[in-house]
Write a protein that holds these residues in place. Structure first.
Motif, short mmCIF file in Angstrom:
data_model
loop_
_atom_site.label_atom_id
_atom_site.label_comp_id
_atom_site.label_asym_id
_atom_site.label_seq_id
_atom_site.Cartn_x
_atom_site.Cartn_y
_atom_site.Cartn_z
N LEU A 38 28.76 -51.78 -71.94
CA LEU A 38 30.11 -52.09 -71.55
C LEU A 38 30.19 -51.24 -69.94
O LEU A 38 30.48 -51.69 -68.90
CB LEU A 38 31.21 -51.85 -72.34
CG LEU A 38 32.70 -51.97 -71.84
CD1 LEU A 38 32.83 -53.51 -71.50
CD2 LEU A 38 33.69 -51.52 -72.70
N GLN A 48 30.15 -52.28 -65.91
CA GLN A 48 31.17 -51.91 -64.98
C GLN A 48 30.46 -51.41 -63.78
O GLN A 48 31.17 -51.53 -62.94
CB GLN A 48 32.03 -50.92 -65.82
CG GLN A 48 32.92 -51.89 -66.70
CD GLN A 48 33.69 -50.58 -67.66
OE1 GLN A 48 33.54 -49.49 -67.58
NE2 GLN A 48 34.53 -51.39 -68.47
N SER A 55 32.31 -57.30 -65.76
CA SER A 55 33.36 -57.04 -66.88
C SER A 55 32.78 -57.75 -68.30
O SER A 55 33.14 -58.96 -68.32
CB SER A 55 34.61 -57.18 -66.72
OG SER A 55 35.28 -56.78 -65.46
N THR A 72 33.60 -58.78 -71.19
CA THR A 72 35.02 -58.93 -71.84
C THR A 72 34.72 -59.41 -73.34
O THR A 72 35.25 -59.18 -74.24
CB THR A 72 35.75 -60.18 -71.26
OG1 THR A 72 34.79 -61.48 -71.25
CG2 THR A 72 36.36 -59.89 -69.89
N LEU A 73 33.42 -60.07 -73.62
CA LEU A 73 33.41 -60.20 -74.84
C LEU A 73 32.97 -58.97 -75.81
O LEU A 73 33.44 -58.80 -76.84
CB LEU A 73 31.95 -61.19 -75.27
CG LEU A 73 31.47 -61.73 -76.45
CD1 LEU A 73 32.78 -62.42 -77.28
CD2 LEU A 73 30.24 -62.41 -76.37
N GLU A 83 34.15 -56.22 -74.98
CA GLU A 83 35.50 -55.41 -75.32
C GLU A 83 36.39 -56.00 -76.28
O GLU A 83 36.95 -55.28 -77.08
CB GLU A 83 36.30 -55.37 -73.64
CG GLU A 83 36.50 -54.08 -73.02
CD GLU A 83 37.47 -54.43 -71.95
OE1 GLU A 83 37.96 -53.48 -71.37
OE2 GLU A 83 37.17 -55.33 -71.22
N ALA A 84 36.51 -57.34 -76.44
CA ALA A 84 37.26 -57.90 -77.54
C ALA A 84 36.64 -57.70 -78.78
O ALA A 84 37.66 -57.48 -79.79
CB ALA A 84 36.96 -59.55 -77.39
N LYS A 136 37.87 -54.09 -79.88
CA LYS A 136 39.08 -54.38 -80.23
C LYS A 136 39.45 -54.65 -81.75
O LYS A 136 40.34 -54.37 -82.49
CB LYS A 136 40.03 -54.98 -79.33
CG LYS A 136 40.22 -54.42 -77.91
CD LYS A 136 41.05 -54.98 -76.94
CE LYS A 136 41.26 -54.34 -75.70
NZ LYS A 136 41.81 -55.01 -74.52
#
Length: 441
Positions: free
Chosen positions: A289, A293, A298, A300-301, A303-304, A307
């Protein structure tokens, strides 16, 4: 290839081929120690380096601190003088191959912490001799070997690919895995130069009993490792999210996965749990990740997925609270027995274990807690020290609920089944539980 390079490669290759090379392993943790002992098993002399004096003392006394490595293996290697554990880094001058196996955690902000790699590289640069091969095995972001380690090693008079050789080969260690170990797990390796790749590939071919796959650069090998563990993180997140949906729809997620697994192509089963843990899955995707950056991407997958997996301890505690409420009990007044603290079964490693986050959230609920884990005696959550207890009939009978967070094979699940008032099993441990108050994640 120039005369100097040919001479250096030939000298080092001869030592490796004849097993007269002395191997140094820097970092004697869950990666470095098994690797060091496997290299001993292949007929090399090994010096193991670690700054932790307690580890060095235990090893010199034939005592293992890793659950699936016996004292006898260490004692034999030390007594026969094939393995020398030490915190004297000046002895790096006497080794021909140096393998770096130090931790690579993340900072509090989730960015890479490569201070251990920098420290190891500095110590190597200060003590190494010419015609030495250095291999980084620690998981890290793509570019570390070339952009960070190489400049440190070249601070003196040595030139990479000519006087010394540098490569990257990601560790592939799965603690507690009885089918795959250092010896039979394929290795990937990428060298700074062709000569670096040649000698590093030769070395691993002498150490492992399976394939060594050469890639075009250390960056490819570094990225490959991040792909391995990010693949797992994302697929675990998928089934963890699916388990939350299935719970709301009153569908057994485990039966769904079992049914999907009947497809002979295009599907790979992953299972839900209270989160992700260990030295790889919670950490390595953050390196990827961060790397994205740095290049304006980004992820996003990733990051998701992070979470979703991070949400699972709260999901576990919320469901436990609901099950207790259904019995007319408040979680703040309940006595809870937690089974398992380590991040996976049958090992003594609780680094980044999701069980720690579940326990922390149960602490916030102010319930009584007893922790059972046959592989560890004590652990810390925030500022609180917990001592584990033995699993007994009396312990289970006094509890309002038993929560299974790690499915150790040595746990007597029949005892829990017979005497628990409520069982919440986050690992689908036992298909034959007959307790009427048995719930699966």
């Amino acid at each position: 290839m120039g005369i100097k390079i040919e001479s250096s490669v030939l000298a080092l290759s001869n030592k490796i081929n004849t097993k007269s090379a002395t191997i140094g392993v820097v970092g004697l943790g869950y990666v470095g120690l098994p690797l060091a002992l496997e290299i001993v098993n292949k007929g090399f002399q090994v010096i193991g380096f670690d700054k932790d004096y307690k580890k060095i003392s235990k090893l010199n006394n034939g005592v293992s601190y890793i659950a699936d490595m016996s004292n006898a293996i260490i004692e034999k290697a030390v007594n026969e003088e094939d393995f020398e554990p030490t915190n004297d880094f000046s002895k790096l001058a006497y080794v021909d191959v140096i393998i770096i196996c130090v931790p690579t955690p993340t900072t509090a902000g989730g960015t890479p912490n490569i201070s251990y790699i920098v420290d190891a590289a500095d110590l190597i640069e200060q003590n190494m001799s010419s015609d030495t091969l250095i291999i980084l095995e620690s998981t890290t972001y793509p570019g570390t070997t070339e952009e960070l380690v190489q400049p440190i090693l070249e601070k003196g008079d040595f030139v990479i690919g000519q006087d010394i050789f540098l490569a990257y080969s990601p560790e592939r260690v799965d603690p507690g895995n009885l089918n795959f170990s250092v010896s039979n797990t394929p290795k990937v390796v990428g060298g700074i130069t062709a000569a670096c790749l040649e000698v590093s590939k030769l070395f691993y071919e002498k150490v492992i009993n399976t394939n060594v796959f050469a890639v075009t650069s250390p960056q490819v090998a570094e990225m490959e490792k991040l792909l391995e563990n990010t693949f797992r993180q994302i697929n675990i997140a998928l089934v963890n999210e699916l388990s939350q949906i299935c719970h709301k729809m009153d569908i057994d997620v485990w039966e769904v996965i079992e049914a999907a697994s009947t497809k002979p192509y295009g599907f790979m089963p992953f299972t839900p749990g209270p989160g992700v843990g260990g030295h790889c899955i919670p950490v390595d995707p953050k390196y990827l990740l961060w790397a994205g950056q740095q290049h304006g991407i980004s992820a996003t997958l990733i990051e998701a997925a992070d979470k979703i997996n991070d949400s699972m301890p709260s999901f576990v505690v919320e469901r436990l609270e609901n099950y207790l409420n259904a019995q007319g009990k408040e979680i703040s007044d309940a006595e809870i027995v937690v089974i398992g603290v380590t991040y996976k079964p049958n090992i003594n490693d609780f680094r980044e274990s999701p069980a720690l986050h579940v326990i922390d959230k149960l602490k916030e609920k102010q319930c009584g807690l007893k922790i059972v884990d046959p592989f560890i005696e004590t652990f810390q959550v925030d500022n609180d020290i917990f001592n584990t207890v033995s699993l007994t009939k009396e312990l289970i009978r006094k509890a309002d609920a038993v929560v299974i967070l790690t499915n150790h094979a040595t746990i007597d699940y029949s005892l829990i089944d017979q005497h628990a008032a409520l069982i919440f099993d986050t690992r689908n441990t036992h298909y034959l539980f007959e307790n009427e108050k048995y719930y699966k994640l």
